[in-house]
Design an enzyme around this catalytic site. Structure first.
Site, mmCIF file in Angstrom:
data_model
loop_
_atom_site.group_PDB
_atom_site.id
_atom_site.type_symbol
_atom_site.label_atom_id
_atom_site.label_comp_id
_atom_site.label_asym_id
_atom_site.label_seq_id
_atom_site.Cartn_x
_atom_site.Cartn_y
_atom_site.Cartn_z
ATOM 1 N N TYR A 100 0.863 -1.187 0.000
ATOM 2 C CA TYR A 100 0.000 0.000 0.000
ATOM 3 C C TYR A 100 0.908 1.248 0.000
ATOM 4 O O TYR A 100 1.829 1.347 0.832
ATOM 5 C CB TYR A 100 -0.882 -0.065 1.249
ATOM 6 C CG TYR A 100 -1.697 1.144 1.541
ATOM 7 C CD1 TYR A 100 -2.637 1.626 0.630
ATOM 8 C CD2 TYR A 100 -1.544 1.830 2.743
ATOM 9 C CE1 TYR A 100 -3.400 2.744 0.912
ATOM 10 C CE2 TYR A 100 -2.316 2.944 3.037
ATOM 11 C CZ TYR A 100 -3.235 3.396 2.110
ATOM 12 O OH TYR A 100 -3.990 4.510 2.393
ATOM 13 N N LYS A 197 -11.813 -0.852 6.045
ATOM 14 C CA LYS A 197 -12.322 -1.482 4.811
ATOM 15 C C LYS A 197 -13.490 -2.410 5.162
ATOM 16 O O LYS A 197 -14.526 -1.952 5.545
ATOM 17 C CB LYS A 197 -11.191 -2.207 4.084
ATOM 18 C CG LYS A 197 -9.892 -1.392 3.967
ATOM 19 C CD LYS A 197 -10.085 -0.101 3.214
ATOM 20 C CE LYS A 197 -8.844 0.759 3.368
ATOM 21 N NZ LYS A 197 -8.958 2.082 2.824
HETATM 22 C C1 LIG Z 1 -3.870 -2.609 2.058
HETATM 23 C C2 LIG Z 1 -4.153 -1.371 2.852
HETATM 24 N N1 LIG Z 1 -3.528 -1.207 4.031
HETATM 25 C C3 LIG Z 1 -3.719 -0.106 4.770
HETATM 26 C C4 LIG Z 1 -4.577 0.892 4.354
HETATM 27 C C5 LIG Z 1 -4.724 2.130 5.197
HETATM 28 O O1 LIG Z 1 -5.969 2.185 5.834
HETATM 29 P P1 LIG Z 1 -6.570 3.568 6.322
HETATM 30 O O2 LIG Z 1 -7.176 4.202 5.133
HETATM 31 O O3 LIG Z 1 -7.567 3.182 7.368
HETATM 32 O O4 LIG Z 1 -5.459 4.383 6.889
HETATM 33 C C6 LIG Z 1 -5.244 0.768 3.147
HETATM 34 C C7 LIG Z 1 -6.139 1.841 2.658
HETATM 35 O O5 LIG Z 1 -6.575 1.866 1.525
HETATM 36 C C8 LIG Z 1 -5.024 -0.405 2.362
HETATM 37 O O6 LIG Z 1 -5.616 -0.566 1.172
#
Ligand SMILES: Cc1ncc(COP(=O)(O)O)c(C=O)c1O
Length: 384
Positions: A100, A197
């Site tokens: 990410y 998510k």
């Molecule tokens: C694989 C993955 N990890 C972590 C995150 C981060 O999450 P947050 O948006 O709650 O900070 C995301 C967000 O899209 C993600 O897709």
């Protein structure tokens, strides 16, 4: 008991009243009766979490088959906490190239500022990761499927190398969300999720969690979280817990509709490639079948050659698919990803004929979603 049952029956028996859900205690200050209690067992302050947090942690431990859980404000903070709590100045960390994006940025910008060196590796490296291990390597950070590229890692092979060389493994399991994939069961040391998510599931709250079976690592993670003052609001914790109770049912529908849309897209002349690990055409489908129990609503497609004007006309023609970041909610989303792919060093699909789009298939009627895409493809092909 099966996952669906266990996720509902992590409820605590609360003595006061027989309500199904825990109370949301909006509190910073907790009044305590004695000096001993003030400096005694947690929680003595709202930042440490109260009833709803304890129940959310219990449900998440069930979800990931973990002994310890630490909640965070959002998913990115869980990513940062998981890795930063395990390393110190002078260490070296191996990170997957398809992490990410903001996690990758945290590692290359913030870990480097902490004196930790970072090397990116090709997510399909498997046991070949042994060649990248340095004398000061401390940890390997994995995410599978990779964000945007949907490559599947050979996690057991990487874990074997890590264990042989005394390295820690950290895994972002936001896609696998515990029900589809349990990295701790494969020997991974620390797993994390963006609760934002599928657990929250309604695009209305953020949250994160870091989980492990090791008392020693849990202690490190907790100390780091305390030092950074990491907490999750009671309202967001409640929202995530409520989402978890219906997660298995929602996830099945996301999975089924996504397969239907992906298979329909595979026959479209405008589409060059489908990036869905559950389809046999995916290069690591066999690894996915071995290590995962199912799929969700998130996958990618690569279009055939087109112009930016045609792409814009396609995006504007969509009525049901919204264009926005995040995924895992009840609503369908579609985003073009090319701007985010430039940062990859080992991008095996850099010879894309056209743009890469990421779709999240929501809980709308799947025929309506397909009609929406069909209408937009018509605009794409008829655009002057
Ligand atoms: C694989 C993955 N990890 C972590 C995150 C981060 O999450 P947050 O948006 O709650 O900070 C995301 C967000 O899209 C993600 O897709």
């Amino acid at each position: 008991m099966k996952d669906e049952t266990r996720l509902i029956h992590t409820r605590k028996d609360r003595l006061s009243r027989k309500i199904v859900n825990p109370p949301i205690e909006r509190a910073s200050t907790v009044l305590l009766p004695t000096r001993d209690a003030l400096y005694g067992e947690l929680p003595t302050y709202g930042r440490m979490g109260l009833t709803v947090h304890r129940e959310l942690e219990a449900a998440l431990r069930t979800l990931e088959n973990a002994a310890h859980c630490r909640l965070t404000t959002n998913g990115l903070q869980a990513c940062a906490l998981a890795i930063a709590s395990l390393v110190e100045s002078g260490d070296h960390v191996l990170i997957s190239d398809s992490l990410y994006g903001p996690t990758s940025r945290f590692c290359t910008r913030r870990l480097k500022a902490m004196g930790v060196n970072v090397t990116r590796f090709d997510p399909t490296v498997g046991a070949g990761i042994a060649d990248l291990v340095q004398d000061n390597t401390k940890a390997i950070y994995l995410e599978s499927p990779g964000s945007l590229t949907f490559d599947i890692m050979d996690t057991p092979a990487i874990v074997r190398v890590a264990k042989n060389r005394g390295l820690l493994t950290v895994f972002d399991n936001t896609w696998g969300v515990g029900l589809l994939h349990r990295p701790l069961d494969l020997g991974v040391d620390v797993v994390l999720q963006a609760l934002t998510k599928y657990p929250v599931g309604h695009a209305d709250a953020l949250g994160g969690a870091v989980l492990t079976n090791s008392d020693r690592l849990a202690n490190k993670i907790n100390m780091c979280a305390e030092d950074w003052g990491i907490s999750l609001s009671p309202d967001d914790a409640y929202t995530a817990l409520r989402g978890l109770r219906t997660l298995p049912a929602r996830l099945k529908q996301h999975e089924e509709s996504a397969y239907t849309v992906a298979r329909w897209l595979a026959d479209r002349p405008e589409v060059a490639t489908i990036l869905h690990p559950g389809l046999e055409s995916h290069p690591e489908h066999d690894l996915w079948k071995r290590d995962f129990k199912g799929a969700n609503g998130l996958f990618g497609i690569i279009l055939n050659e087109t112009t930016i004007e045609h792409l814009d006309a396609f995006l504007e023609a969509l009525k049901l698919f919204g264009m926005g970041f995040s995924w895992g909610g009840y609503e369908s989303l579609l985003i073009p990803c090319c701007d985010q792919l430039d940062r990859l060093e080992t991008d095996r699909i850099h010879n894309r004929p056209g743009p890469l789009l990421r779709l999240h298939i929501g809980l709308e009627n799947v025929d309506d979603l397909i009609s929406d895409l069909a209408g937009a493809f018509e605009v794409l092909s008829s655009h002057p």
